[in-house]
Design an enzyme around this catalytic site. Structure first.
Site, PDB file in Angstrom:
ATOM      1  N   ARG A  90       0.813  -1.229   0.000  1.00 54.40           N
ATOM      2  CA  ARG A  90       0.000   0.000   0.000  1.00 54.40           C
ATOM      3  C   ARG A  90       0.844   1.277   0.000  1.00 54.40           C
ATOM      4  NH1 ARG A  90      -2.746  -3.261   2.652  1.00 54.40           N
ATOM      5  NH2 ARG A  90      -0.890  -4.543   2.718  1.00 54.40           N
ATOM      6  N   THR A  91       1.977   1.282   0.683  1.00 57.85           N
ATOM      7  CA  THR A  91       2.784   2.516   0.670  1.00 57.85           C
ATOM      8  C   THR A  91       3.307   2.751  -0.741  1.00 57.85           C
ATOM      9  OG1 THR A  91       3.441   1.964   2.916  1.00 57.85           O
ATOM     10  CG2 THR A  91       4.628   3.754   1.855  1.00 57.85           C
ATOM     11  N   LYS A 119      26.045  -5.538  -8.197  1.00 58.11           N
ATOM     12  CA  LYS A 119      27.395  -5.605  -8.778  1.00 58.11           C
ATOM     13  C   LYS A 119      28.428  -4.987  -7.846  1.00 58.11           C
ATOM     14  CE  LYS A 119      25.301  -4.434 -13.172  1.00 58.11           C
ATOM     15  NZ  LYS A 119      25.262  -3.305 -14.094  1.00 58.11           N
ATOM     16  N   ARG A 140      11.787   3.302   0.656  1.00 60.35           N
ATOM     17  CA  ARG A 140      11.610   2.351   1.761  1.00 60.35           C
ATOM     18  C   ARG A 140      12.869   1.513   1.839  1.00 60.35           C
ATOM     19  NH1 ARG A 140       6.574  -1.303   3.478  1.00 60.35           N
ATOM     20  NH2 ARG A 140       5.930   0.787   4.094  1.00 60.35           N
ATOM     21  N   HIS A 174       7.936   5.543  10.193  1.00 56.33           N
ATOM     22  CA  HIS A 174       7.122   5.507   8.978  1.00 56.33           C
ATOM     23  C   HIS A 174       6.280   6.797   9.009  1.00 56.33           C
ATOM     24  CE1 HIS A 174       5.038   4.048   5.592  1.00 56.33           C
ATOM     25  NE2 HIS A 174       4.662   2.852   6.011  1.00 56.33           N
TER      26      HIS A 174
END
Ligand code: CP
Length: 364
Positions: A90-91, A119, A140, A174
């Site tokens: 949802r975020t 890499k 996030r 958050h």
């Protein structure tokens, strides 16, 4: 803005991150406007009231086709990057759609496995690379403090700094979830005197749940709020939050069961046990006494609201969804509108929405 000495081992960062938060916060504002959104402690009541007024305007303007098209033209010259290297539904989707509502073109990385970090490129170099292409980074990340480090790095050393929005940082914060949670509370209590004076119960894994941490910080902006924390002893709210509440004279209580808080709460905010962080492997079933079902619903106030940041597992029986007090699906949708308002604020288009958007509101 002061410049820190850059070195490959981020010497300047170590110095910066050890400053008290109040000394770090000014680095994330520009000309008195929020620029990087990293912590709930960045928001005051005036900011929240203005943001929520803008949220209401945007959602009403978007109800009509001409309004939606007008909004989508506001930032059609802008690009946003969604860097989500920790799972999210949802975020991620609400930020993606918030960007699209405002006209941003978007790109995304959803795993370190698909970026050149695999890499051996450092996350810091990857972030500087993103800022070469886009005007906004929404992030996030599993590492606490990484969003702040990114913002600091871009502000101090990049020729092309762009705003950074924290969409969930490890077990820490958050902040945009807290923004949508408080918006949802405000709408729910609109005809009952607002959030001031309400009793908010937070239930579940409070120790590792970043949503309840950010929400606790944000509730400082409301008068007479009392917080009831209900959790298994090993998952009670952290000492740092308790210190913060004590410092701001916000009353709180700690309880060992859901039953103890249900009769008193105006809002019951449930969270899941975050067993992705489990080292002991304790099963979810051991915490079933922190779950809401039709049997214990009757212990709640008739006008209380039930919230959850989602995703849920066993904390709320699906039969509860039919109860008029259950507002978590509305809460989820509110995320898209509050995040659109937040992005518009960062880019300074809040005034144009308020002034020029008025003509659409007259026809709604
Ligand atoms: N509430 C929340 O952060 O949900 P996601 O993990 O699905 O984004």
């Amino acid at each position: 803005m002061a410049k820190y000495t850059f070195s490959q081992n981020f010497e300047g960062w170590d110095e910066f991150k050890n400053l008290p938060l109040q000394e770090r916060l000014p680095y994330f504002f520009r000309r008195d406007r929020i620029y990087d959104v990293l912590f709930s402690q960045q928001f005051n009541r005036s900011f929240l009231d203005t943001l929520y007024d803008l949220t209401n305007r945007i959602r009403r303007i978007a109800k009509i086709r001409e309004g939606m098209l007008w909004l989508a033209d506001l930032h059609s010259h802008r690009r946003a990057m969604l860097y989500f290297v920790q799972p999210s539904t949802r975020t991620f989707l609400s930020f993606l759609n918030a960007c699209h509502i405002l006209g941003f073109r978007t790109s995304e990385i959803r795993s370190m496995e698909t970026s050149s970090e695999i890499k051996g490129e450092s996350p810091e170099d990857s972030i500087r690379t993103f800022s070469s292409y886009v005007d906004l980074i929404v992030m996030r990340h599993p590492q606490e403090g990484f969003a702040e480090k990114t913002a600091w790095l871009l502000n101090c050393y990049s020729d092309r700094p762009v705003p950074v929005v924290n969409a969930g940082s490890g077990k820490d914060q958050h902040p945009t979830q807290a923004l949508l949670d408080v918006y949802t509370l405000q709408r729910s209590f609109e005809h009952r005197g607002g959030i001031d004076g309400k009793v908010i119960a937070m239930v579940g894994d409070l120790k590792r749940g970043r949503t309840v941490r950010s929400l606790s910080y944000l509730l400082r902006n409301y008068q007479g709020v009392k917080i009831l924390y209900a959790a298994p002893p090993e998952f009670q709210i952290g000492e740092d939050i308790k210190e913060f509440l004590g410092h701001h004279a916000i009353p709180f209580e700690e309880h060992g069961s859901l039953e103890a808080v249900l009769p008193w709460a105006d809002a019951v905010y449930l969270t899941r046990i975050q067993d992705e962080h489990d080292e002991t492997g304790r099963s979810q079933s051991e915490y079933s006494e922190f779950s809401l079902d039709p049997r214990n619903l009757s212990r709640m106030k008739s006008d209380a609201v039930i919230m959850h940041p989602l995703p849920r597992r066993g904390e709320i029986d699906v039969a509860v969804d039919r109860d008029p007090r259950a507002i978590y699906w509305r809460q989820e949708r509110n995320g898209m509108w509050t995040r659109a308002a937040l992005i518009a604020t960062i880019f300074g288009s809040d005034r144009v929405v308020s002034e020029e958007g008025e003509r659409f509101l007259r026809s709604v």
